[in-house]
Design a protein around this motif. Structure first.
Motif: not given
Length: 300
Positions: A92-94, A127-128, A130-131, A134, A168, A172
């Motif tokens: 959960i951490t980009p 992933a980063s 997106y976090l 979004p 992640t 999504s």
């Protein structure tokens, strides 16, 4: 360069390439193939890390991208970006980077052409992005070269470099085409084949061939890989599938989660992802060889 044919404007797509280009020898082939493909409007190429084997792996990938673009004479037209230098610390951490910002910017732009992003290494930058934002999920399609064989899963290099990022992205709503290792391993080539079909074609052909041969010799002491006289151009399917998506060669699978051993944990419900069973190596390789030959003929 101009090809001896036109691509209708309605068929063109925007493309972002995310690549651990200095990890070994096949990313360079996929980069060159993409750059020489007139259907693609390349919005940037992101240098990705390739795990803990080097503390400067992302910087090495970025420099390799710049070098390949220079050999193609595209260093001014196509921009290289730096991705995350390390994997996500957790799901959960980009990890912010210029590469993640590029993905967000292009995904949220008003350009009507569809956006695709191909990932030839870990999924850290996707992933980063997106976090951090979004809203990009519905505005691009991602193609990832990575992951073990379904249904169980197993160890695989690209996945191993950021399992959290894969979880992640799988969790999504980003449309995802996964090319796991049983599919990308179909891109087998012989070194003699590359000597005939790649090496003669200009400075970029010589470089592609020679750097692969250097990797082959450098790793000659390893018992399992490489084979000695063959290679796998495993990143090239990401380009081939954007030329023709191989409509009958994939399954829709409920996106699993992935454990620390890189095993797939099935979910009973959730979104579906496209998982390729096979790829057409003949089509992808011959398209690459033809474009490389045409390019060299125009520049020599």
């Amino acid at each position: 360069m101009k090809m001896p044919y036109e691509v209708p404007e309605q068929k063109k797509i925007r493309l972002i390439i995310d690549t651990d280009a200095k990890c070994e020898a096949d990313d360079q082939y996929a980069i060159v193939h993409a750059v020489l493909t007139p259907r693609f409007e390349i919005k940037g190429i992101i240098g990705a890390h390739f795990g803990t084997r080097s503390r400067t792996s992302m910087e090495e990938s970025y420099a390799e991208i710049k070098h390949v673009l220079g050999l193609l004479g595209e260093g001014k037209r196509i921009e290289a970006y730096k991705g995350a230098p390390v994997k996500l610390p957790d799901p959960i951490t980009p990890v912010s980077s210029a590469g993640a910002e590029l993905i967000i910017r292009e995904a949220l732009s008003d350009d009507p052409k569809p956006l695709y992003a191909i990932f030839l290494g870990p999924l850290t930058d996707l992933a980063s992005a997106y976090l951090l934002e979004p809203a990009i999920a519905s505005r691009l399609t991602a193609i990832w070269i990575g992951g073990g064989v379904y249904p169980e899963g197993d160890a695989e290099f690209n996945l191993s470099n950021d399992i959290d990022a894969a979880n992640t992205v799988f969790g999504s709503d980003i449309p995802l085409w996964q090319v796991p290792k049983n599919a990308y391993n179909m891109m087998r080539v012989g070194l003699a084949e590359l000597a005939v079909k790649v090496r003669p074609h200009g400075a970029i052909g010589r470089y592609l061939y020679e750097q692969l041969i250097a990797h082959n010799m450098k790793n000659g002491h390893r018992p399992d890989w490489p084979k000695g006289e063959t290679w796998v151009l495993g990143d090239s399917p990401a380009v081939g599938l954007l030329l023709d998506e191989h409509s009958f060669e994939y399954d829709f699978v409920t996106a699993p989660s992935i454990d620390s051993l890189m095993k797939y944990i099935p979910r009973s419900e959730g979104r579906k992802i496209r998982v390729y069973r096979s790829v057409d190596s003949r089509f992808t390789l011959e398209d690459f060889y033809a474009k490389l030959s045409l390019f060299a003929g125009c520049t020599e």
